[in-house]
Each structure stands twice: as C-alpha cells, then as structure tokens.
Design a protein around this motif. Structure first.
Motif, PDB file in Angstrom:
ATOM      1  N   UNK A  39       2.290  -2.844  -1.254  1.00 20.43           N
ATOM      2  CA  UNK A  39       1.258  -3.243  -2.212  1.00 20.43           C
ATOM      3  C   UNK A  39       1.101  -2.117  -3.235  1.00 20.43           C
ATOM      4  N   UNK A  40       1.300  -2.436  -4.501  1.00 20.78           N
ATOM      5  CA  UNK A  40       1.212  -1.401  -5.533  1.00 20.78           C
ATOM      6  C   UNK A  40      -0.222  -0.995  -5.810  1.00 20.78           C
ATOM      7  N   UNK A  41      -1.132  -1.954  -5.696  1.00 17.77           N
ATOM      8  CA  UNK A  41      -2.551  -1.658  -5.907  1.00 17.77           C
ATOM      9  C   UNK A  41      -3.385  -2.639  -5.101  1.00 17.77           C
ATOM     10  N   UNK A  42      -4.558  -2.194  -4.689  1.00 16.45           N
ATOM     11  CA  UNK A  42      -5.478  -3.024  -3.895  1.00 16.45           C
ATOM     12  C   UNK A  42      -6.892  -2.779  -4.398  1.00 16.45           C
ATOM     13  N   UNK A  43      -7.653  -3.835  -4.601  1.00 14.48           N
ATOM     14  CA  UNK A  43      -9.049  -3.696  -5.006  1.00 14.48           C
ATOM     15  C   UNK A  43      -9.913  -3.740  -3.743  1.00 14.48           C
ATOM     16  N   UNK A  44     -10.194  -2.580  -3.170  1.00  9.04           N
ATOM     17  CA  UNK A  44     -10.943  -2.509  -1.923  1.00  9.04           C
ATOM     18  C   UNK A  44     -12.404  -2.900  -2.119  1.00  9.04           C
ATOM     19  N   UNK A 216      -4.251  -8.763  -0.598  1.00  7.45           N
ATOM     20  CA  UNK A 216      -2.949  -8.127  -0.467  1.00  7.45           C
ATOM     21  C   UNK A 216      -2.679  -7.745   0.977  1.00  7.45           C
ATOM     22  N   UNK A 217      -1.421  -7.619   1.331  1.00  7.10           N
ATOM     23  CA  UNK A 217      -1.083  -7.273   2.707  1.00  7.10           C
ATOM     24  C   UNK A 217      -1.287  -8.448   3.649  1.00  7.10           C
ATOM     25  N   UNK A 218      -1.443  -8.138   4.931  1.00  6.15           N
ATOM     26  CA  UNK A 218      -1.584  -9.158   5.970  1.00  6.15           C
ATOM     27  C   UNK A 218      -3.048  -9.385   6.325  1.00  6.15           C
ATOM     28  N   UNK A 219      -3.360 -10.586   6.805  1.00 10.56           N
ATOM     29  CA  UNK A 219      -4.729 -10.973   7.102  1.00 10.56           C
ATOM     30  C   UNK A 219      -5.051 -10.755   8.579  1.00 10.56           C
TER      31      UNK A 219
END
Length: 235
Positions: A39-44, A216-219
């Motif tokens: 993941x290049x970017x994630x909005x936490x 993004x990523x896995x759930x």
C-alpha cells in the motif's frame, strides 16, 4: 499478509481465553486491517472515522527486509488513535527462528506496555517460489516456530501472535497444539464464516476475512469488543 513474493492470503485469528462459549465465538464487531509496502498510502484517520480500531503493519521479512512504510504507517496509525502492532513474514528454514525474531525486534516488532500496542505477529504461510512448508518436516517446523516464539517472549515478556491458515498449519506443523496456550492465533481464511480452528486453539481472536479492506490491505475482525481489544494490547 503478503511476502515480497507471496501469493495473497487472508485471515487473522487469535485465541480467546475468556469466553464461556463452547467454541469461543463472541460478538465480533471491532473491525481492523493490515497493511504493508504493497500500500503506497493509507488514510488512517479515515479508517478510524469509519469504525476501524486496530491495524497490523508489516515491519520485517526474513533477516534482511525492512518494510519501508512501517515507520510512517505506525506513526500515522498512532496519531489516528488506532491500536496497532507490527508483523514479521517468516522464512522458516532459511534462518534460525531466533535470528528472525531478533531482526523483527530490532526493526519495529517489539511490544510496549502502553495499552495501545499489540504484541508482534509471526506471519506463517506459503510464499511464491518457495517449497511447500519451506522444505521442513512438521517436527522441524514446530521447532523453528518455538525458537522464534520463545526468543520473542524472552525479549518482551509477551508471546507473539501467530498468523496462519488452517490448511498450511495442518500440512506444515502436523496440526501442532504446541502453541495453543501461548500464542494468540491469527487465522487466515477468506470465507463468510470462520470455520474450524486448527492447532487446538479454542477460537480465533482476529479473523481476517478478506483481502480488500475499505482502507487498503486486508480486512480483519476482532473476536470481542473494544475493551477486550485493549486488554489484549495491555497484556
């Protein structure tokens, strides 16, 4: 979880030690996810606003790879208020379990008694280009995992979580029950139901039920409520 060259996998699971249910299943309403350099970017902040409460972040793989996104992702997750932890993609047989645990600990895999840090997680699954079970017998695999687990425990005072899928665990460890009372299980299964839990664990604590989370990523889904999630972090 994804190795540098791994095929997609999915599902987290942690042992439930406090439930009174025969199979240990409880009201699972706390959502989370896992992320890595894929993941290049994630909005936490968005993830938290949408209801996510925890995240696992790849820190290391083998004894040479440090995930370049770990530091920034960990800091951003902390700022957003998420309970968080690091994970290590294992390469059993390539190095000693203790060597990989030490590498993980040196590069973000430790645990802090701050109430918001999860114990580190050992990711065990097949990887593209690697032999089945990394060429190890079930007995040798269990010894490798024990080497990693006990090294981590000695350094942090906590046992790491173990991430795996039922079929991998049965084939590669002989469905070993050696860790059911030590390591929280992180069960990998993409399905509409958790299904049987391997290795003698009472239940999963986190279920990773899909390879695409909204952020993004896995759930992932925690097998308990937010208070119990914080108890896991606190040890």
């Amino acid at each position: 979880m994804k190795s540098l060259d791994a095929l997609p996998v999915g599902l987290l699971a942690l042992a439930d030690a406090v439930t009174g249910s025969p199979v240990g299943q409880r009201a699972a309403s706390v959502r989370g996810f896992d992320v890595s350099n894929h993941q290049s970017s994630v909005d936490f902040n968005e993830a938290y606003a949408d209801g996510a409460r925890f995240v696992m972040i790849k820190a290391t793989e083998g004894t040479v790879f440090e995930d370049p996104n770990f530091g920034k992702f960990h800091a951003a997750a902390a700022q957003a208020g998420l309970v968080r932890g690091g994970y290590h993609f294992g390469h059993p047989g390539a190095d000693k379990g203790a060597a990989e645990a030490d590498f993980f600990l040196r590069h973000g895999g430790g645990w802090s008694n701050d109430g918001v840090s999860l114990p580190g997680m050992l990711d065990l699954e097949s990887a593209k280009g690697k032999p089945e079970c990394y060429g190890l017998s079930a007995e040798a695999m269990v010894l490798w995992i024990s080497d990693f687990v006990e090294t981590y425990r000695e350094a942090t005072g906590r046992y790491p979580m173990i991430y795996t899928g039922p079929s991998w665990w049965k084939e590669c460890t002989g469905d070993s029950q050696a860790f059911k009372d030590k390591c929280p299980l992180v069960l990998a299964r993409y399905s509409s139901a958790v299904g049987p839990v391997p290795g003698g664990w009472k239940a999963q604590t986190i279920w990773q039920n899909g390879d695409k989370s909204p952020w993004g990523g896995d759930a992932d889904v925690f097998n308990g409520d937010a208070t119990e999630l914080k108890k896991l972090a606190a040890g």
